[in-house]
Design a protein around this motif. Structure first.
Motif, PDB file in Angstrom:
ATOM      1  N   GLY A  99       4.600   6.460   9.031  1.00  0.00           N
ATOM      2  CA  GLY A  99       3.369   5.782   9.427  1.00  0.00           C
ATOM      3  C   GLY A  99       2.532   6.790  10.183  1.00  0.00           C
ATOM      4  O   GLY A  99       2.894   7.966  10.276  1.00  0.00           O
ATOM      5  N   CYS A 100       1.417   6.335  10.789  1.00  0.00           N
ATOM      6  CA  CYS A 100       0.608   7.258  11.597  1.00  0.00           C
ATOM      7  C   CYS A 100       1.469   7.926  12.659  1.00  0.00           C
ATOM      8  O   CYS A 100       1.267   9.087  13.005  1.00  0.00           O
ATOM      9  N   TYR A 101       2.426   7.179  13.166  1.00  0.00           N
ATOM     10  CA  TYR A 101       3.254   7.689  14.266  1.00  0.00           C
ATOM     11  C   TYR A 101       4.152   8.847  13.846  1.00  0.00           C
ATOM     12  O   TYR A 101       4.718   9.515  14.706  1.00  0.00           O
ATOM     13  N   THR A 104      -1.302  -1.901   8.799  1.00  0.00           N
ATOM     14  CA  THR A 104      -0.665  -0.788   8.092  1.00  0.00           C
ATOM     15  C   THR A 104      -1.675   0.352   8.124  1.00  0.00           C
ATOM     16  O   THR A 104      -2.534   0.468   7.242  1.00  0.00           O
ATOM     17  N   ALA A 105      -1.595   1.179   9.163  1.00  0.00           N
ATOM     18  CA  ALA A 105      -2.704   2.088   9.451  1.00  0.00           C
ATOM     19  C   ALA A 105      -2.709   3.349   8.594  1.00  0.00           C
ATOM     20  O   ALA A 105      -3.744   3.766   8.085  1.00  0.00           O
ATOM     21  N   MET A 106      -1.549   3.949   8.442  1.00  0.00           N
ATOM     22  CA  MET A 106      -1.449   5.246   7.769  1.00  0.00           C
ATOM     23  C   MET A 106      -2.183   5.287   6.434  1.00  0.00           C
ATOM     24  O   MET A 106      -2.817   6.267   6.075  1.00  0.00           O
ATOM     25  N   THR A 107      -2.072   4.213   5.679  1.00  0.00           N
ATOM     26  CA  THR A 107      -2.623   4.188   4.327  1.00  0.00           C
ATOM     27  C   THR A 107      -4.073   3.718   4.311  1.00  0.00           C
ATOM     28  O   THR A 107      -4.615   3.446   3.237  1.00  0.00           O
ATOM     29  N   GLY A 138       6.945   1.495  12.869  1.00  0.00           N
ATOM     30  CA  GLY A 138       5.700   0.722  12.933  1.00  0.00           C
ATOM     31  C   GLY A 138       5.905  -0.712  12.468  1.00  0.00           C
ATOM     32  O   GLY A 138       6.941  -1.041  11.876  1.00  0.00           O
ATOM     33  N   VAL A 166       7.443   6.346  -4.501  1.00  0.00           N
ATOM     34  CA  VAL A 166       8.665   5.948  -3.797  1.00  0.00           C
ATOM     35  C   VAL A 166       8.802   4.427  -3.693  1.00  0.00           C
ATOM     36  O   VAL A 166       9.903   3.914  -3.467  1.00  0.00           O
ATOM     37  N   SER A 174       4.368  -2.513  10.087  1.00  0.00           N
ATOM     38  CA  SER A 174       4.411  -2.703   8.638  1.00  0.00           C
ATOM     39  C   SER A 174       5.745  -2.205   8.088  1.00  0.00           C
ATOM     40  O   SER A 174       6.371  -2.851   7.242  1.00  0.00           O
ATOM     41  N   THR A 175       6.190  -1.087   8.612  1.00  0.00           N
ATOM     42  CA  THR A 175       7.449  -0.496   8.146  1.00  0.00           C
ATOM     43  C   THR A 175       8.634  -1.354   8.571  1.00  0.00           C
ATOM     44  O   THR A 175       9.605  -1.518   7.834  1.00  0.00           O
ATOM     45  N   MET A 192      10.842   4.765   4.437  1.00  0.00           N
ATOM     46  CA  MET A 192      10.430   3.595   5.207  1.00  0.00           C
ATOM     47  C   MET A 192      11.629   2.734   5.582  1.00  0.00           C
ATOM     48  O   MET A 192      12.427   2.361   4.728  1.00  0.00           O
ATOM     49  N   PRO A 226       0.805  -1.221   0.000  1.00  0.00           N
ATOM     50  CA  PRO A 226       0.000   0.000   0.000  1.00  0.00           C
ATOM     51  C   PRO A 226       0.838   1.272   0.000  1.00  0.00           C
ATOM     52  O   PRO A 226       1.980   1.272   0.467  1.00  0.00           O
ATOM     53  N   GLY A 227       0.273   2.333  -0.504  1.00  0.00           N
ATOM     54  CA  GLY A 227       0.932   3.642  -0.510  1.00  0.00           C
ATOM     55  C   GLY A 227       0.035   4.643  -1.209  1.00  0.00           C
ATOM     56  O   GLY A 227      -0.424   4.384  -2.319  1.00  0.00           O
ATOM     57  N   ASN A 244       0.875  -2.234  15.950  1.00  0.00           N
ATOM     58  CA  ASN A 244      -0.585  -2.119  16.051  1.00  0.00           C
ATOM     59  C   ASN A 244      -1.273  -3.103  15.101  1.00  0.00           C
ATOM     60  O   ASN A 244      -2.451  -2.985  14.802  1.00  0.00           O
ATOM     61  N   GLN A 265       6.770  11.810   1.157  1.00  0.00           N
ATOM     62  CA  GLN A 265       7.987  12.469   1.657  1.00  0.00           C
ATOM     63  C   GLN A 265       8.799  13.131   0.562  1.00  0.00           C
ATOM     64  O   GLN A 265       9.779  13.806   0.847  1.00  0.00           O
TER      65      GLN A 265
HETATM   66  C1  LIG Z   1       8.414   2.874  -0.059  1.00  0.00           C
HETATM   67  C2  LIG Z   1       7.135   3.322   0.531  1.00  0.00           C
HETATM   68  N1  LIG Z   1       6.042   2.554   0.360  1.00  0.00           N
HETATM   69  C3  LIG Z   1       4.860   2.937   0.894  1.00  0.00           C
HETATM   70  C4  LIG Z   1       4.752   4.105   1.588  1.00  0.00           C
HETATM   71  C5  LIG Z   1       3.408   4.530   2.137  1.00  0.00           C
HETATM   72  N2  LIG Z   1       3.327   4.330   3.571  1.00  0.00           N
HETATM   73  C6  LIG Z   1       3.560   5.323   4.419  1.00  0.00           C
HETATM   74  S1  LIG Z   1       3.534   4.820   5.987  1.00  0.00           S
HETATM   75  C7  LIG Z   1       3.180   3.252   5.571  1.00  0.00           C
HETATM   76  C8  LIG Z   1       3.033   2.139   6.553  1.00  0.00           C
HETATM   77  C9  LIG Z   1       2.636   2.485   7.878  1.00  0.00           C
HETATM   78  O1  LIG Z   1       2.372   1.317   8.608  1.00  0.00           O
HETATM   79  P1  LIG Z   1       3.049   1.029   9.998  1.00  0.00           P
HETATM   80  O2  LIG Z   1       4.517   1.127   9.903  1.00  0.00           O
HETATM   81  O3  LIG Z   1       2.518  -0.263  10.496  1.00  0.00           O
HETATM   82  O4  LIG Z   1       2.574   2.239  10.925  1.00  0.00           O
HETATM   83  P2  LIG Z   1       1.080   2.693  11.321  1.00  0.00           P
HETATM   84  O5  LIG Z   1       0.631   3.657  10.296  1.00  0.00           O
HETATM   85  O6  LIG Z   1       0.249   1.456  11.401  1.00  0.00           O
HETATM   86  O7  LIG Z   1       1.205   3.354  12.627  1.00  0.00           O
HETATM   87  C10 LIG Z   1       3.084   3.149   4.214  1.00  0.00           C
HETATM   88  C11 LIG Z   1       2.751   1.920   3.547  1.00  0.00           C
HETATM   89  C12 LIG Z   1       5.910   4.887   1.712  1.00  0.00           C
HETATM   90  N3  LIG Z   1       5.904   6.064   2.335  1.00  0.00           N
HETATM   91  N4  LIG Z   1       7.080   4.474   1.174  1.00  0.00           N
END
Ligand SMILES: Cc1ncc(C[n+]2csc(CCOP(=O)(O)OP(=O)(O)O)c2C)c(N)n1
Ligand code: SF4
Ligand code: SF4
Lengths: 191, 583
Positions: free
Chosen positions: B364-366, B442-445, B410, B77, B412-413, B383, B28-29, B439, B112
Motif C-alpha cells: 500500500g502507500c505505507y 485504497t490509496a496506493m492505486t 492498510g 497478481v 484495504s489490504t 497483500m 483495484p490494482g 485511512n 511486486q
Molecule cells: C493481489 C493484489 N491485488 C492488488 C494489488 C494492488 N494494490 C497494491 S496496494 C493495494 C491496496 C492498498 O490499500 P491499503 O491497504 O488500504 O493501503 P493505503 O494505500 O491506503 O495506504 C492494492 C490494491 C496487489 N499488489 N496485489
C-alpha cells in the motif's frame, strides 16, 4: 517511419504533465494525424519523476519513443531535463521550465542539487528554449497554469494551427479555469 | 463513426459497454484500475469494487450463471488470489459471457513481481485474447464475449502496462438494444462441480480447446502482414508494435488469440522462412509451444525474459545495436516516490523506526515507509502477508526478539486477505502486534472505495466495517484505537503493545489526506521560526516532502503551498520552532 515526430515530456509528479500531454495529443489528433501517447501511472505519481511519451505522424506503431529518437524534450523541471537528455536525437531540441524541485536526498541535506543546470543544458543542446513558467503563470493569475504556459511555448515550434490549441484547451480545461489558462497559453506563446 | 483518443483501459471499458455487459466487479490494482473507474460511467452496467479478486470473480461468475454478460478486472497478481474459482469456472463454462481482464506489469513499474499471465491461460485452460493497442482492446473485448458464449467458456483478455496506460485513436461502436433478460436456470450437470459432474466436464474442456484452436486458424485476429519475404516474425500484444518499428520489412504473423495458439497457421507461416523470430515480452510462452512443434526459432536465446521490451532493447538483443539508456547519469540525485505531506502513515513509521521494531510489511502507500529516512520495513511479500509472516517469524525467534515483531497493514489490504491471518494469529496464540493503518480508502492505486469507506464505487453511501469490532469478534482482546497525528500517544501505544505477550491490534484512524470528503476541517500550514530552529535536523527524520533543509542557513524550511498542517513535525521539534500561520 521517418515522418513520425517524438515529444518526451518530463518532470515531477503533480506538475500537470499528464494533462499537458493529453492536450498535446488531442491537438495532433485534430490536426488529422495518427497519435499515440504513453506514460506510467502509479508509484511515480507520489512526487517521483514522471515522463509521458507523445508520438504523431501518418502511422505510429510503438507508443514509447525508440531510445535516442526524441525530437523535442519538453521538460517541466531542470534536473529531470538533465536525466533524459541522453534520449534526445542529434539535432533535437529542448524546451525547459527554469524550475528546481529538490528530490528527497537534497531536501534532507544528504546530496546537493546539481549546480548550473540551465547553463549546462543550453551548452549541450544549442537552441534550448528556457521558459520561466512560474512567473508567467503568476502573471496569468494562477500558479497552477505553469503547464499551460509551457504548452504555449511548445506550440511556437510545432507546425499546427493555433486555433486547434485553443479548441483543445476549450475542450479539456474546466470551465471556471478556462480564462486564466487561455491567458497563460498566450503568455507562453510570447515567451 | 466517432473517433476518440482512448487509453487501453478506457477502450476495454467501452468494449464491455458495447458488448452489452450488465455486471462488472473488480479489485483495484495497477495497471488495471481505470477499467472499472470508466465502466461506472455507463449507467447500464452494475459496477462495484469487491474486497478482493476472488470475490470479484465469484460475483462475475454468479452474474454469468444468471445469464448476464459480466466483466471482471484485476492486475496480474490478482489472478493468484482468484485462481481457485478460475480453474473450476473453466469446467462449468458460462451462461452469459464472462471476460476476465488481467493486466500484467512487465518492468514492475508498480508491482511486486512480473509474472506472465499467459501461463495462467494455459494452466487453467481458459482462452486468452491479447490486444496490441486501444482499438484492438475495444474489439477484442467484444470478441471475447462473443467467442466465450459461442464456445461456452470464460475468456481472458490480457493487457500490459503499455497497453492499459497508452492512448491511441479508437473508432466507437454502439451498445446492442436487445440484451437478453437474465433469469434463474438450474443446470446441475454443468454448474455443480462434484466429482461425478466435473469428471465429465473435463472432457468438454479438452474438446472445446481443440475446436477453438481450429477455429482461430481462420480468424482475422490472427493475421499475416507481408513484408519483404525474407524473415518471419511471430509476435503478439505490445511487442507487435515494437517489431513494426525495428523490423519494418519483416513478414509478421500477429497472434490475437494467444491461447490456444493457432498451430496449423503457425506451421504454414513458419514453413516459408529460414530465419524465424518469436518476439514476446516476459516468458518464452509462445516460443516453447512453437519449439515443441519442431520449429526452429530465434527467441529468448537472444531476447530478455526480465523487464519489458522496448524498440531499443529489441534492436540491441537481435542486432547488437547499442542504444542510449534512460537515466544513464548515476551522478544525478534520483527521485523516488514519497508519501504525501501530512500522510497519516508517516508518524507511525517514524515511531516504529525509533522502537527498532522488526516490521513485517504489506502492500500500500505505507510500503514507502521502507525508504529513508523512515526506513522501517523489513519484509514485503504480497497483500495480506504481513500478519501471517509475523506469526511465523514469532514461532522461531527468541522471546526477546518476538517482542520486536510488528505487522503493519492498510485497511484495504487487511480486508483483502489480512483478516484470515489475524484469525490464525489470535487462534493459535501468537504474541505479535498488528498495526492496521485505517485511512478509509485504497490509496496506493489512486483512492478507490472499500468496505471501510462508507461509500461505494458509484459514490452512494453504504455500511462501514467497524474495524475495532471486527478484530474483537475474532478474539483479539487488546485492541487500541489511536490518532496517528498524536505522536506521544502513537509512541506509547506501540511500545506497550509490543511488550505485551499476547496478540494485540492497534488501529489508526486518520483518513488519507487526498480524500476531500474525509478532510473537511480546515488546517493551516506551518512555518519554521528560524530564531528558534537550532538546526538539529530532528524534523528531517519524518521525511515530509514539505520540509527541506536550507544548507546555507543550516535551518529547516516548510513549503507552505504543499504543507497540510498535520502538525506531526511540530511534535518532533524540541525547540517549539514549528508555528501555525495565523497563530
Ligand atoms: C493481489 C493484489 N491485488 C492488488 C494489488 C494492488 N494494490 C497494491 S496496494 C493495494 C491496496 C492498498 O490499500 P491499503 O491497504 O488500504 O493501503 P493505503 O494505500 O491506503 O495506504 C492494492 C490494491 C496487489 N499488489 N496485489
Ligand atoms: S495518497 Fe493518502 S495514504 Fe497515500 S501517501 Fe498520500 S496521504 Fe498517504
Ligand atoms: S505540518 Fe509538518 S509534517 Fe505536516 S504536512 Fe506540514 S510540514 Fe509536513
Amino acid at each position: 517511419m521517418n515522418d513520425v515526430k517524438n515529444i518526451l515530456l518530463a518532470g515531477v509528479g503533480g506538475q500537470g504533465i499528464l494533462l499537458a500531454s493529453e492536450v498535446l495529443s488531442e491537438v495532433m489528433m485534430m490536426a488529422g494525424m495518427d497519435v499515440k501517447k504513453n506514460e506510467i501511472h502509479g508509484m511515480s505519481q507520489r512526487g517521483g519523476s514522471v515522463t509521458s511519451h507523445v508520438r504523431y505522424g501518418d502511422k505510429v506503431y510503438s507508443s514509447i519513443i525508440p531510445e535516442g529518437e526524441v525530437d523535442i524534450l519538453f521538460s517541466f523541471e531542470l534536473l529531470e531535463t538533465m536525466r533524459y537528455l541522453p534520449l534526445l536525437r542529434e539535432g533535437g531540441r529542448v524546451i525547459v521550465n527554469s524550475l528546481k524541485i529538490a528530490p528527497p536526498s537534497v531536501a534532507l541535506g544528504k546530496q546537493e542539487y546539481p549546480a548550473d543546470l540551465t547553463e549546462e543544458i543550453a551548452r549541450r543542446v544549442p537552441g534550448t528554449t528556457i521558459v520561466n513558467g512560474l512567473d508567467l503563470a503568476l502573471e496569468a493569475g494562477n500558479p497552477k497554469t505553469v503547464n499551460t504556459v509551457l504548452l504555449g511555448a511548445l506550440s511556437n515550434v510545432l507546425d499546427v494551427d493555433k486555433e486547434l490549441w485553443l479548441k483543445a484547451l476549450n475542450k479539456m480545461v474546466p470551465a471556471k479555469l478556462l480564462d486564466v489558462n487561455l491567458k497563460a497559453f498566450e503568455l507562453g506563446c510570447n515567451a | 463513426m466517432e473517433k476518440v483518443l482512448l487509453s487501453g483501459n478506457e477502450a476495454i471499458a467501452r468494449g464491455a459497454y458495447e458488448a452489452g455487459v450488465l455486471v462488472a466487479s473488480a479489485y483495484p490494482g495497477t495497471p488495471s484500475t481505470e477499467i472499472l473507474e470508466n465502466v461506472i460511467r455507463y449507467k447500464e452496467i452494475d459496477a462495484s469494487w469487491a474486497p478482493n479478486e476472488k470475490v470479484a470473480l465469484e460475483v462475475g461468475i454468479g452474474a454469468s450463471f444468471g445469464g448476464a454478460r459480466a466483466l471482471v478486472t484485476m492486475k496480474h497478481v490478482g489472478v493468484n488470489v482468484a485462481a481457485d474459482p478460475l480453474f473450476t469456472l473453466s469446467y462449468t463454462g458460462v451462461r452469459g459471457g464472462l471476460v476476465l481482464v488481467v493486466a500484467d506489469d512487465p518492468e514492475l513499474h508498480s508491482s511486486q513481481n512480473e509474472q506472465d499471465s499467459r501461463n495462467y491461460a494455459k494452466f487453467s485452460k481458459v482462452p486468452m485474447f491479447e490486444p496490441a493497442d486501444s482499438q484492438e482492446a475495444l474489439e477484442y473485448t467484444r470478441l471475447a464475449f462473443e467467442a466465450g458464449e459461442r464456445f461456452d467458456t470464460p475468456m481472458f483478455l490480457r493487457s500490459t502496462t503499455r497497453i492499459s496506460h497508452a492512448k491511441s485513436i479508437v473508432r466507437l461502436g454502439e451498445r446492442p438494444a436487445d440484451i437478453p433478460q437474465p433469469s434463474l436456470v438450474r443446470d446441475a450437470a454443468k454448474l455443480v462441480m462434484l466429482p461425478a459432474n466435473a469428471r465429465k466436464r473435463h472432457y468438454v474442456v479438452e474438446e472445446r480447446l481443440r475446436q477453438m484452436e481450429e477455429w482461430s486458424c481462420s480468424q482475422s485476429f490472427n493475421r499475416i502482414e507481408k513484408g519483404a519475404g525474407k524473415v518471419g516474425v511471430i509476435t503478439a500484444g505490445v511487442a507487435y508494435q515494437y517489431v513494426k518499428e525495428v523490423m519494418p520489412d519483416a513478414d509478421v504473423l500477429k497472434i490475437g488469440l494467444v491461447y490456444p495458439l493457432p498451430k496449423q497457421l503457425i506451421r504454414d507461416f513458419a514453413a516459408s522462412y529460414e530465419t524465424l523470430y518469436v518476439v514476446e515480452e516476459l516468458d518464452p510462452y509462445m516460443e516453447e509451444q512453437i519449439r515443441a512443434m519442431g520449429i526452429k526459432v530465434i527467441g529468448k536465446d537472444k531476447l530478455p525474459i526480465c523487464g519489458e521490451l522496448t524498440p531499443g532493447r529489441i534492436q540491441k538483443a537481435l542486432f547488437g545495436k547499442e542504444s542510449p539508456l534512460e537515466d544513464n547519469s548515476p551522478e544525478l540525485p534520483s527521485r523516488p516516490p514519497n508519501m504525501c505531506p501530512g500522510c497519516p502513515h508517516r508518524g507511525v513509521f517514524m515511531e516504529l523506526n525509533r522502537a527498532k521494531a522488526y516490521v513485517t510489511g504489506d502492500i500500500g502507500c505505507y510500503t514507502l515507509g521502507f525508504l529513508p529516512p523512515l526506513s522501517a520495513m523489513d519484509t514485503c511479500v504480497c497483500m495480506g502477508a504481513s500478519i501471517g509472516n509475523a506469526t511465523g517469524i514469532s514461532k522461531v525467534v527468541s522471546e526477546e526478539e518476538q517482542r520486536k515483531v510488528v505487522a503493519v497493514i492498510g485497511d484495504s489490504t487487511f480486508l483483502h486477505t489480512g483478516i484470515n491471518g489475524l484469525m490464525d494469529m489470535v487462534y493459535n496464540k501468537s504474541a505479535s502486534t498488528v498495526i492496521i493503518l485505517d485511512n478509509r480508502i485504497t490509496a496506493m492505486t489512486g483512492r478507490q472505495e472499500n468496505p471501510t469507506s462508507g461509500y461505494m464505487l458509484n459514490e452512494q453511501e453504504t455500511y462501514r466495517v467497524d474495524m475495532e469490532q471486527l478484530c474483537r469478534s475474532v478474539g483479539v482482546e487488546h485492541v487500541k484505537v489511536i490518532d496517528p497525528y498524536n505522536i506521544a500517544l502513537t509512541r506509547k501505544t506501540i511500545r506497550e503493545e509490543m511488550a505485551r505477550p499476547e496478540t494485540s491490534v492497534i488501529i489508526t484512524t486518520r483518513p488519507c489526506v487526498l480524500v476531500p470528503r474525509d478532510n473537511m476541517d480546515k488546517r493551516m500550514p506551518l512555518y519554521v521560526d528560524h530564531d528558534k530552529c537550532t538546526g538539529c535536523k530532528a524534523c528531517l527524520r519524518l521525511g515530509c516532502p514539505a520540509i527541506s533543509w536550507d544548507e546555507e542557513k543550516k535551518k529547516s524550511n516548510i513549503d507552505k503551498i504543499i504543507c497540510v498542517g498535520c502538525k506531526v513535525c511540530q511534535q518532533t521539534c524540541g525547540f517549539s520552532a514549528f508555528i501555525e500561520y495565523g497563530e
